[in-house]
Motif scaffolding. Structure first.
Motif, PDB file in Angstrom:
ATOM      1  N   PHE A  50      49.583  40.693  35.965  1.00 33.22           N
ATOM      2  CA  PHE A  50      48.442  39.860  35.587  1.00 33.22           C
ATOM      3  C   PHE A  50      47.643  40.599  34.517  1.00 33.22           C
ATOM      4  O   PHE A  50      46.766  41.403  34.825  1.00 33.22           O
ATOM      5  CB  PHE A  50      47.586  39.590  36.826  1.00 33.22           C
ATOM      6  N   VAL A  51      47.953  40.328  33.250  1.00 35.91           N
ATOM      7  CA  VAL A  51      47.304  41.062  32.155  1.00 35.91           C
ATOM      8  C   VAL A  51      46.651  40.150  31.120  1.00 35.91           C
ATOM      9  O   VAL A  51      45.921  40.622  30.261  1.00 35.91           O
ATOM     10  CB  VAL A  51      48.307  41.996  31.439  1.00 35.91           C
ATOM     11  N   ALA A  52      46.878  38.860  31.168  1.00 35.56           N
ATOM     12  CA  ALA A  52      46.391  37.956  30.128  1.00 35.56           C
ATOM     13  C   ALA A  52      45.013  37.375  30.432  1.00 35.56           C
ATOM     14  O   ALA A  52      44.408  36.764  29.553  1.00 35.56           O
ATOM     15  CB  ALA A  52      47.378  36.811  29.908  1.00 35.56           C
ATOM     16  N   GLN A  53      44.515  37.547  31.645  1.00 37.57           N
ATOM     17  CA  GLN A  53      43.227  36.979  32.024  1.00 37.57           C
ATOM     18  C   GLN A  53      42.384  38.054  32.697  1.00 37.57           C
ATOM     19  O   GLN A  53      42.893  39.094  33.115  1.00 37.57           O
ATOM     20  CB  GLN A  53      43.439  35.793  32.968  1.00 37.57           C
ATOM     21  N   PRO A  54      41.072  37.786  32.845  1.00 31.40           N
ATOM     22  CA  PRO A  54      40.197  38.795  33.457  1.00 31.40           C
ATOM     23  C   PRO A  54      40.532  39.035  34.934  1.00 31.40           C
ATOM     24  O   PRO A  54      40.719  38.074  35.681  1.00 31.40           O
ATOM     25  CB  PRO A  54      38.790  38.204  33.305  1.00 31.40           C
ATOM     26  N   PRO A  55      40.613  40.291  35.348  1.00 31.58           N
ATOM     27  CA  PRO A  55      41.041  40.589  36.718  1.00 31.58           C
ATOM     28  C   PRO A  55      39.925  40.580  37.765  1.00 31.58           C
ATOM     29  O   PRO A  55      40.202  40.589  38.956  1.00 31.58           O
ATOM     30  CB  PRO A  55      41.613  42.002  36.589  1.00 31.58           C
ATOM     31  N   LEU A  56      38.652  40.549  37.361  1.00 37.32           N
ATOM     32  CA  LEU A  56      37.572  40.672  38.334  1.00 37.32           C
ATOM     33  C   LEU A  56      37.479  39.463  39.262  1.00 37.32           C
ATOM     34  O   LEU A  56      37.213  39.611  40.451  1.00 37.32           O
ATOM     35  CB  LEU A  56      36.235  40.901  37.623  1.00 37.32           C
ATOM     36  N   TYR A  57      37.691  38.261  38.735  1.00 36.50           N
ATOM     37  CA  TYR A  57      37.555  37.070  39.571  1.00 36.50           C
ATOM     38  C   TYR A  57      38.565  37.060  40.727  1.00 36.50           C
ATOM     39  O   TYR A  57      38.169  36.882  41.884  1.00 36.50           O
ATOM     40  CB  TYR A  57      37.662  35.799  38.726  1.00 36.50           C
ATOM     41  N   PRO A  58      39.867  37.274  40.468  1.00 32.16           N
ATOM     42  CA  PRO A  58      40.793  37.317  41.610  1.00 32.16           C
ATOM     43  C   PRO A  58      40.477  38.457  42.581  1.00 32.16           C
ATOM     44  O   PRO A  58      40.633  38.300  43.795  1.00 32.16           O
ATOM     45  CB  PRO A  58      42.167  37.520  40.978  1.00 32.16           C
ATOM     46  N   LEU A  59      39.999  39.580  42.049  1.00 34.79           N
ATOM     47  CA  LEU A  59      39.636  40.709  42.910  1.00 34.79           C
ATOM     48  C   LEU A  59      38.460  40.335  43.806  1.00 34.79           C
ATOM     49  O   LEU A  59      38.457  40.641  45.005  1.00 34.79           O
ATOM     50  CB  LEU A  59      39.300  41.934  42.058  1.00 34.79           C
ATOM     51  N   ALA A  60      37.453  39.654  43.246  1.00 37.74           N
ATOM     52  CA  ALA A  60      36.298  39.232  44.038  1.00 37.74           C
ATOM     53  C   ALA A  60      36.689  38.200  45.093  1.00 37.74           C
ATOM     54  O   ALA A  60      36.225  38.260  46.237  1.00 37.74           O
ATOM     55  CB  ALA A  60      35.211  38.671  43.115  1.00 37.74           C
ATOM     56  N   VAL A  61      37.547  37.259  44.723  1.00 35.72           N
ATOM     57  CA  VAL A  61      38.009  36.244  45.690  1.00 35.72           C
ATOM     58  C   VAL A  61      38.786  36.917  46.819  1.00 35.72           C
ATOM     59  O   VAL A  61      38.576  36.615  48.005  1.00 35.72           O
ATOM     60  CB  VAL A  61      38.862  35.162  44.988  1.00 35.72           C
ATOM     61  N   ALA A  62      39.668  37.832  46.480  1.00 39.04           N
ATOM     62  CA  ALA A  62      40.450  38.537  47.495  1.00 39.04           C
ATOM     63  C   ALA A  62      39.543  39.375  48.399  1.00 39.04           C
ATOM     64  O   ALA A  62      39.745  39.422  49.619  1.00 39.04           O
ATOM     65  CB  ALA A  62      41.511  39.416  46.838  1.00 39.04           C
ATOM     66  N   THR A  63      38.547  40.015  47.813  1.00 40.11           N
ATOM     67  CA  THR A  63      37.624  40.838  48.596  1.00 40.11           C
ATOM     68  C   THR A  63      36.846  39.978  49.586  1.00 40.11           C
ATOM     69  O   THR A  63      36.723  40.337  50.767  1.00 40.11           O
ATOM     70  CB  THR A  63      36.662  41.595  47.669  1.00 40.11           C
ATOM     71  N   LEU A  64      36.312  38.845  49.120  1.00 40.09           N
ATOM     72  CA  LEU A  64      35.595  37.951  50.030  1.00 40.09           C
ATOM     73  C   LEU A  64      36.513  37.412  51.121  1.00 40.09           C
ATOM     74  O   LEU A  64      36.119  37.328  52.284  1.00 40.09           O
ATOM     75  CB  LEU A  64      34.985  36.785  49.248  1.00 40.09           C
TER      76      LEU A  64
END
Length: 154
Positions: A50-64
């Motif tokens: 996953f390199v073409a889009q910002p990684p913070l959003y999936p990380l935040a969703v996974a964390t929640l």
């Protein structure tokens, strides 16, 4: 903050029937979040990194999802509810800091909540709400620093 909570209530009301909006980008973000929860790392649904889009959003969703035990779509909804509260609050404070006008600050807050283009981004599981929040915070910090520097100069 109260107006931001009003925005979260409105967002919850809008999405209570069908849940969070999904698009091809949303599917990608949620797939990456699922792969993070499974310990596979930042991997797309196609198996590629996953390199073409910002990684913070999936990380935040996974964390929640991990912390609250929610499914990924509910975590994305909850994240957007939190973001609209803070984005509205920060934007209102930024506007007041710049204009020193409470009515204009209220107008900006209600524009975020009820403005169709802005509000629509909060309906979907996209990274744009996170971007809006961080951009608002960055502008607020810059404006605060400029205000402090101006006050200290005189």
């Amino acid at each position: 903050m109260l107006i931001g909570l009003l925005g979260a209530g409105w967002l919850w009301f809008v999405m209570s029937q069908h849940g969070i909006g999904l698009s091809p980008d949303s599917a990608g973000y949620l797939a990456v979040a699922g792969n993070l929860l499974e310990g596979k790392g930042f991997i797309c649904y196609s198996g590629e990194p996953f390199v073409a889009q910002p990684p913070l959003y999936p990380l935040a969703v996974a964390t929640l999802s991990f912390l609250l035990g929610l499914d990924l779509k509910t975590s994305a909804l909850f994240l957007n509810l939190l973001i609209i509260v803070f984005a509205t609050f920060i934007s209102g404070n930024l506007t007041f800091l710049i204009t020193n006008s409470f009515p204009i600050s209220l107008f900006v807050c209600f524009s975020i909540i009820f403005g169709i283009p802005t509000f629509q981004t909060f309906v979907y599981a996209w990274s744009e709400p996170t971007f809006i929040l961080f951009l608002s915070v960055a502008f607020f910090i810059c404006s605060s620093l400029l205000t402090m520097k101006t006050k200290n100069t005189y």
